[in-house]
Design a protein around this motif. Structure first.
Motif, PDB file in Angstrom:
ATOM      1  N   LEU A 432       0.840  -1.204   0.000  1.00 57.09           N
ATOM      2  CA  LEU A 432       0.000   0.000   0.000  1.00 57.09           C
ATOM      3  C   LEU A 432       0.871   1.248   0.000  1.00 57.09           C
ATOM      4  O   LEU A 432       1.815   1.349   0.779  1.00 57.09           O
ATOM      5  N   GLN A 433       0.542   2.178  -0.868  1.00 59.37           N
ATOM      6  CA  GLN A 433       1.307   3.430  -0.915  1.00 59.37           C
ATOM      7  C   GLN A 433       0.364   4.612  -1.031  1.00 59.37           C
ATOM      8  O   GLN A 433      -0.786   4.454  -1.446  1.00 59.37           O
ATOM      9  N   VAL A 434       0.879   5.779  -0.658  1.00 59.63           N
ATOM     10  CA  VAL A 434       0.092   7.005  -0.795  1.00 59.63           C
ATOM     11  C   VAL A 434       0.830   7.905  -1.774  1.00 59.63           C
ATOM     12  O   VAL A 434       2.026   8.175  -1.600  1.00 59.63           O
ATOM     13  N   VAL A 435       0.130   8.340  -2.820  1.00 60.09           N
ATOM     14  CA  VAL A 435       0.786   9.130  -3.873  1.00 60.09           C
ATOM     15  C   VAL A 435       0.001  10.414  -4.145  1.00 60.09           C
ATOM     16  O   VAL A 435      -1.199  10.493  -3.859  1.00 60.09           O
ATOM     17  N   GLY A 439       1.127  10.786  -9.126  1.00 58.11           N
ATOM     18  CA  GLY A 439       1.646   9.441  -8.888  1.00 58.11           C
ATOM     19  C   GLY A 439       2.954   9.402  -8.118  1.00 58.11           C
ATOM     20  O   GLY A 439       3.561   8.333  -7.998  1.00 58.11           O
ATOM     21  N   HIS A 440       3.416  10.542  -7.595  1.00 59.42           N
ATOM     22  CA  HIS A 440       4.665  10.536  -6.825  1.00 59.42           C
ATOM     23  C   HIS A 440       4.402  10.134  -5.382  1.00 59.42           C
ATOM     24  O   HIS A 440       3.435  10.613  -4.768  1.00 59.42           O
ATOM     25  N   ALA A 441       5.299   9.275  -4.849  1.00 61.91           N
ATOM     26  CA  ALA A 441       5.137   8.820  -3.463  1.00 61.91           C
ATOM     27  C   ALA A 441       5.178  10.009  -2.510  1.00 61.91           C
ATOM     28  O   ALA A 441       5.986  10.934  -2.695  1.00 61.91           O
ATOM     29  N   LEU A 442       4.324   9.990  -1.509  1.00 65.63           N
ATOM     30  CA  LEU A 442       4.271  11.096  -0.552  1.00 65.63           C
ATOM     31  C   LEU A 442       4.935  10.688   0.759  1.00 65.63           C
ATOM     32  O   LEU A 442       4.901   9.508   1.137  1.00 65.63           O
ATOM     33  N   GLY A 448      -3.060  11.848   0.590  1.00 63.55           N
ATOM     34  CA  GLY A 448      -2.974  11.634  -0.857  1.00 63.55           C
ATOM     35  C   GLY A 448      -3.869  10.482  -1.281  1.00 63.55           C
ATOM     36  O   GLY A 448      -4.773  10.076  -0.540  1.00 63.55           O
ATOM     37  N   ASN A 449      -3.602   9.962  -2.472  1.00 63.85           N
ATOM     38  CA  ASN A 449      -4.381   8.840  -3.005  1.00 63.85           C
ATOM     39  C   ASN A 449      -3.812   7.522  -2.490  1.00 63.85           C
ATOM     40  O   ASN A 449      -2.607   7.270  -2.639  1.00 63.85           O
ATOM     41  N   GLU A 477      -5.328   2.945 -14.861  1.00 60.18           N
ATOM     42  CA  GLU A 477      -4.657   3.864 -15.781  1.00 60.18           C
ATOM     43  C   GLU A 477      -4.055   5.097 -15.096  1.00 60.18           C
ATOM     44  O   GLU A 477      -2.966   5.538 -15.442  1.00 60.18           O
ATOM     45  N   GLU A 478      -4.768   5.620 -14.105  1.00 56.17           N
ATOM     46  CA  GLU A 478      -4.359   6.904 -13.528  1.00 56.17           C
ATOM     47  C   GLU A 478      -2.974   6.830 -12.868  1.00 56.17           C
ATOM     48  O   GLU A 478      -2.184   7.763 -12.953  1.00 56.17           O
ATOM     49  N   PHE A 479      -2.721   5.695 -12.213  1.00 57.89           N
ATOM     50  CA  PHE A 479      -1.424   5.517 -11.550  1.00 57.89           C
ATOM     51  C   PHE A 479      -0.790   4.238 -12.098  1.00 57.89           C
ATOM     52  O   PHE A 479      -0.999   3.149 -11.543  1.00 57.89           O
ATOM     53  N   PRO A 480      -0.039   4.348 -13.206  1.00 62.25           N
ATOM     54  CA  PRO A 480       0.469   3.134 -13.865  1.00 62.25           C
ATOM     55  C   PRO A 480       1.243   2.244 -12.886  1.00 62.25           C
ATOM     56  O   PRO A 480       2.069   2.719 -12.109  1.00 62.25           O
TER      57      PRO A 480
END
Ligand code: COA
Ligand code: AMP
Length: 645
Positions: A432-435, A439-442, A448-449, A477-480
């Protein structure tokens, strides 16, 4: 309790070698043929699990358990407060029921890959029907009983169901919901007609059957097969074959058919029963949900049976049937060890039984943990439940799409320290990541997303039914390289996840997932409506409720209150009572950006009394004053501040 959580070791073990992790878990289930590959990245939309493996989910739920000596143990416990009916089914008895239904379906020509829509209330036969489909390799699609005919018709068309299994009625407090007229209307509306409908007649209301249209009396047909003792062996299916399609709200009126496969689903669910929920074979697990939702699929039907547990099928409400002690009566009578429900249910119980007098009337000492999910769990409710029940109350977060918990505090692995407001940490399988929006990691603690790195683990959706492209465009698509959860949130410095809000127009009302976009489409059908916006506003019981703003066509001179009530009826008739759409405000204009986008987010903040900033791109700021005024007139803004915060 905290220091020895095995979570970190297990999560790291998974991360070091995901395929080895899931390969080992797969060995705890039965395969007619072992998979050729644990994961093949070249297949499907983002890769497929257990490729080449042959199995059967019903076999793993029933036949495997019986072969292991569980035939006479409790499998399904039916308890209906609405009808007073109660019955315990052993694994052997469930198999008998399931084989008889499978035989009836087979006689109707249902086989591997055919779709069967199940539109039923919380009766044991609904569960047996799901398992009967799985036995034949047929794909079930369960439609929640609170949906109206039009929603059912959409699902009949999209799934092209060969057969429908339904009941004469559902039982809601104070009213009997006649299902059959809704089903008949839906079939009349649908372009694709089913060949036959099996109708379970309930004592509370008998439905006239249209034999000429293929209606069949469910009980009579099933009884005939039982008398014959028809045996229906499990049909081997590929691990990658679909087990079910479950439609869930998308951003438009066209629901998304979440496709779950057989292999990955059974492996992930079995893992979660033992390691996440911490239940042992033979113990009773109760998910107080409905089979029409993903929680019902995963944790009333498949998860518990795959793990050798007894599962409670409950028909009733947390309050008013007959009182706020119902849940505790169930826990006591059926020796429930672990329970799962939506925070809304607890808010309702707390409202009616703040001092826990009903809780004190029952022996709930067997209960080890309470799990809450489906919507944001407010800290006050969690703390109240902890005080009253004296067991860990565990917030966990997931979605119809994932099918099993993404983040939580795993009882089976040993609890980690609790941080209120957080469903704790990601489960093995989920990176799990938050970008940010690019799409850049936060960094930690930054909103974030929330995204999940591909591939998704076993058990998650493999695609949308007949709509790979829609799956790609809405989720991937939004975050490849990532699956977009459409939830916004953050991860703190200790790796704890905080889920704050949806990034799309989905709202959670009483634990039910609804699309405000779909409601807007229905409101716009009213002949007097020029344009409209529907937003979710904070509600002390249901979490959120929909609230509609209507701009009427310029020449309309009819009474606004009458128009508002017609719009309320329209949504109830088109989407269903479950939409809980009761608030309509007629406004002169909607606030928009200069490019014409309705400022729904700002309207929501104003309604909830939250701080908000004037959007730089707003076309006409005065409109927001008008909206604020009308919201205040309806009791929003100030009044909602406390609960929205
Ligand atoms: N069939 C037909 N109608 C249904 C239905 C079903 N299966 N489920 C709900 N409805 C109807 C209700 O009768 C109600 O109709 P009404 O407008 O005529 O009163 C409407 O849909 C809204 O229902 P609901 O959202 O359940 O609200 P409620 O006011 O009847 O009850 C709660 C409030 C909190 C008791 C109830 O929402 C609840 O139990 N929530 C927990 C939900 C849950 O467990 N979700 C599972 C996710 S894990
Ligand atoms: P559903 O598909 O009906 O399970 O709804 C999934 C959505 O409900 C998620 O995307 C979240 O927005 C919300 N949700 C579910 N569980 C939680 C939770 N524990 N905390 C916050 N939001 C949640």
């Amino acid at each position: 309790m905290h220091a020895d959580s095995r979570y970190h070791a297990v999560y790291e073990g998974w991360k070091a070698d995901p395929e080895a992790f899931w390969a080992e878990e797969a060995q705890k289930l039965h395969w007619f043929k072992q998979p050729d590959r644990i994961f093949d990245p070249a297949l499907g939309v983002y890769g497929r699990w257990f490729v080449g493996g042959e199995t059967n989910t019903c076999f793993n739920c029933l036949d495997r358990q019986i072969a292991a000596g569980r035939g006479t143990e409790k499998a399904l416990i039916y308890d209906s407060v609405m009808s007073g009916q109660k019955r315990v089914y052993t694994y052997d008895e469930v198999l008998t029921e399931v084989q008889a239904i499978a035989a009836v379906l087979q006689n109707l020509g249902v086989g591997k890959g055919d779709r069967v829509v199940i539109y039923m209330p919380m009766v044991a036969e609904a569960t047996f029907s799901m398992l009967a489909c799985a036995r034949l390799g047929a794909i079930h699609s369960v439609v929640f009983g609170g949906f109206a005919a039009h929603e059912l018709a959409t699902r009949l068309d999209d799934s092209q169901a060969k057969v429908v299994i339904s009941a004469s009625c559902g039982l809601e407090p104070g009213r009997v919901v006649a299902y059959k007229p809704l089903l008949d209307q839906a079939i009349d509306m649908a372009r694709f007609k089913p060949e036959a409908c099996l109708i379970l007649q309930r004592d509370q209301l008998h439905a006239p059957l249209r034999y000429e249209h293929g209606d069949i009396d469910f009980a009579q047909a099933v009884e005939a097969e039982k008398v014959k003792g028809t045996q229906v062996p499990c049909v081997p299916v590929l691990a990658t074959d679909p087990l079910y399609v479950l439609y869930t709200s998308g951003t438009t009126g066209q629901p998304k058919g979440v496709v779950r496969d057989n292999g990955g689903h059974m492996v992930a669910l079995r893992w979660s029963m033992e390691n996440f929920f911490g239940v042992k074979p033979g113990e009773t697990f109760w998910a107080a949900s409905d089979i029409g939702w993903v929680v019902g699929h995963s944790y009333i039907v498949y998860g518990p049976l795959l793990a050798g547990n007894a599962s409670v099928i409950f028909e009733g409400k947390p309050v008013g049937t007959p009182d706020a002690g119902t849940y505790w009566r169930i826990v006591q009578d059926h020796d429930v060890k672990v329970m799962f429900t939506a925070p809304t249910a607890f808010r309702a119980i707390r409202r009616d039984d703040g001092e826990g007098e009903h809780i004190a009337r029952y022996d709930t000492s067997g209960l080890r943990a309470l799990f809450l999910a489906g919507e944001r769990a407010d800290t006050e409710t969690i703390k109240w439940a902890e005080r009253m029940l004296k067991v860990p109350v565990i917030d966990h977060w997931w979605q119809t799409e994932t099918g099993w918990p993404v983040a939580g505090n795993p009882v089976g692995l040993g609890l980690m320290p609790v941080k209120y407001g957080s469903p704790t940490r990601p489960m093995p399988g989920y990176d799990l990541q938050v970008v940010d929006d690019d799409g850049h990691a936060l960094p930690p603690n930054t909103l974030g997303n929330i995204v999940l790195k591909l591939p998704l683990p076993p058990g998650c959706l493999v695609s949308f039914w007949n709509a790979d492209e829609r799956f790609r465009s809405t989720c991937l698509e939004e975050f490849p390289g990532y699956y977009k959860t459409a939830d916004a949130g953050l991860v703190d410095e200790d790796g704890y996840v905080f889920v704050m809000a949806r990034t799309d127009d989905i709202i959670n009302c009483a634990g039910h997932r609804l699309s405000t976009g779909a409601m807007e489409e229905v409101c716009a059908m009213h002949p007097d409506v020029a344009e409209c916006a529907v937003i979710g506003v904070a509600d002390p019981l249901k979490g959120q409720i929909p609230c509609g703003f209507m701009v009427l066509k310029s020449k309309v001179e009819r009474d606004e209150a009458l128009i508002a009530s017609e719009i309320v009826d329209l949504v109830r008739n088109e989407i269903g009572p479950v939409a809980a759409f009761r608030t309509v405000m007629v406004v002169k204009r909607l606030p928009k950006t200069r490019s014409g986008k309705v400022l729904r987010g700002t309207m929501q903040k104003i309604a909830d009394g939250l701080p908000w900033k004037m959007p730089a791109t707003i076309d006409d700021p005065v409109i927001l004053d008008e909206i604020t005024e009308i919201l205040q007139k309806h009791g929003y803004c100030e009044q909602h501040k406390a609960m929205a915060g």
